[in-house]
Design an enzyme around this catalytic site. Sequence first.
Site, short mmCIF file in Angstrom:
data_model
loop_
_atom_site.label_atom_id
_atom_site.label_comp_id
_atom_site.label_asym_id
_atom_site.label_seq_id
_atom_site.Cartn_x
_atom_site.Cartn_y
_atom_site.Cartn_z
N ASP A 34 -4.85 -29.71 12.70
CA ASP A 34 -4.83 -31.15 12.46
C ASP A 34 -6.05 -31.57 11.64
O ASP A 34 -7.11 -30.96 11.75
CB ASP A 34 -4.81 -31.88 13.82
CG ASP A 34 -4.36 -33.32 13.68
OD1 ASP A 34 -3.93 -33.73 12.58
OD2 ASP A 34 -4.43 -34.05 14.69
N ASN A 54 7.52 -34.28 11.86
CA ASN A 54 6.90 -34.38 10.53
C ASN A 54 7.85 -34.81 9.41
O ASN A 54 7.41 -35.23 8.34
CB ASN A 54 6.21 -33.06 10.14
CG ASN A 54 4.90 -32.82 10.86
OD1 ASN A 54 4.51 -31.69 11.09
ND2 ASN A 54 4.20 -33.90 11.23
C1 FPP Z 1 -1.82 -31.98 10.25
O1 FPP Z 1 -2.74 -32.66 9.46
C2 FPP Z 1 -1.25 -30.88 9.52
C3 FPP Z 1 0.08 -30.74 9.27
C4 FPP Z 1 1.09 -31.71 9.70
C5 FPP Z 1 0.62 -29.61 8.50
C6 FPP Z 1 -0.15 -28.35 8.59
C7 FPP Z 1 0.17 -27.59 7.38
C8 FPP Z 1 -0.67 -26.78 6.71
C9 FPP Z 1 -2.01 -26.41 7.18
C10 FPP Z 1 -0.26 -26.21 5.42
C11 FPP Z 1 1.01 -25.44 5.44
C12 FPP Z 1 1.01 -24.33 6.39
C13 FPP Z 1 1.33 -23.04 6.09
C14 FPP Z 1 1.38 -22.05 7.18
C15 FPP Z 1 1.61 -22.60 4.74
P1 FPP Z 1 -2.50 -34.20 9.19
O2 FPP Z 1 -1.84 -34.31 7.86
O3 FPP Z 1 -1.73 -34.81 10.30
O4 FPP Z 1 -3.96 -34.72 9.17
P2 FPP Z 1 -4.45 -36.21 9.55
O5 FPP Z 1 -4.16 -36.40 11.02
O6 FPP Z 1 -5.89 -36.17 9.24
O7 FPP Z 1 -3.67 -37.16 8.67
#
Ligand code: FPP
Length: 261
Positions: free
Chosen positions: A19, A67
């Site tokens: 996250d 998501n």
């Molecule tokens: C949460 O950060 C992250 C995600 C919803 C996606 C995680 C994906 C990756 C790390 C990249 C793709 C993965 C692979 C394995 C290729 P957020 O966007 O919710 O962060 P925030 O809470 O700060 O907005």
Amino acid sequence: MTSVPLQPPVPAHIAIIMDGNGRWAKQRGLPRLEGHRRGVESVRTVVDAARELGVRCVTLYAFSVENWRRPGEEVGGLMALLETFLHRETPNMVRDRVCLRTIGRTEELPSGARAALKAAMAATAHFTDYTLVLALNYGSRTEVQDAARAYAAAVLAGRASLDDAASWEGFSRHLYTHDLPDPDLVIRTSGEKRISNFLLLQSAYAEFVFTPVLWPDFGKAELIAAIDEFRGRERRFGQITEQLAAANAEAEAQRPADVII
Ligand code: FPP
């Protein structure tokens, strides 16, 4: 002759809620997708570090069933990053003997991502040393729904009996994770202290480490710190400390004499 001390316990299975990509980008005035792109670099670093530290299985929460509610551009960007990651990392997974697995309703992913997953899983299916599990279109509640449906279908087809569900072993063989160990340690980055529909059943006895570090800044040092925190915890699995001490003493007594090098 030198006696080798026991290895300190390393969690066999670490599950991570990655996250903070969006906040990492925002802090730098960058588009959210840049945060995800940097997050993929952390994936590479942390998977490599975990393997080097002797962790046999890593599960990453890469895309939840919730998501899909994000802006279409971000969802499309995440799927594209997943494809690129798989194309780029498959040769490395083969080199490092890592088996790639998924949990979640992957049949609902875009065709490009499905094809890349299929190829990567086919190339790595025979490895048993290490496992990388990507949770994709995953949610614990949909996992339970899918398990209930699979179990009911098995009963109707005469392949399972109603009594199977009386034991956790009998029911849990219908979960996506039926052949995976439960996570010992669940890490969530970015300071949020929620489980967000991730491995709710499998983490029943897991230790949780919540770190304020944003996922793109999470690397080997942060992983080691989380494992150190895990090592300091006492896992009782419903028992009392004295029972655990007695069991450990018994295991120690049955252990072969010190390894000689
Ligand atoms: C949460 O950060 C992250 C995600 C919803 C996606 C995680 C994906 C990756 C790390 C990249 C793709 C993965 C692979 C394995 C290729 P957020 O966007 O919710 O962060 P925030 O809470 O700060 O907005």
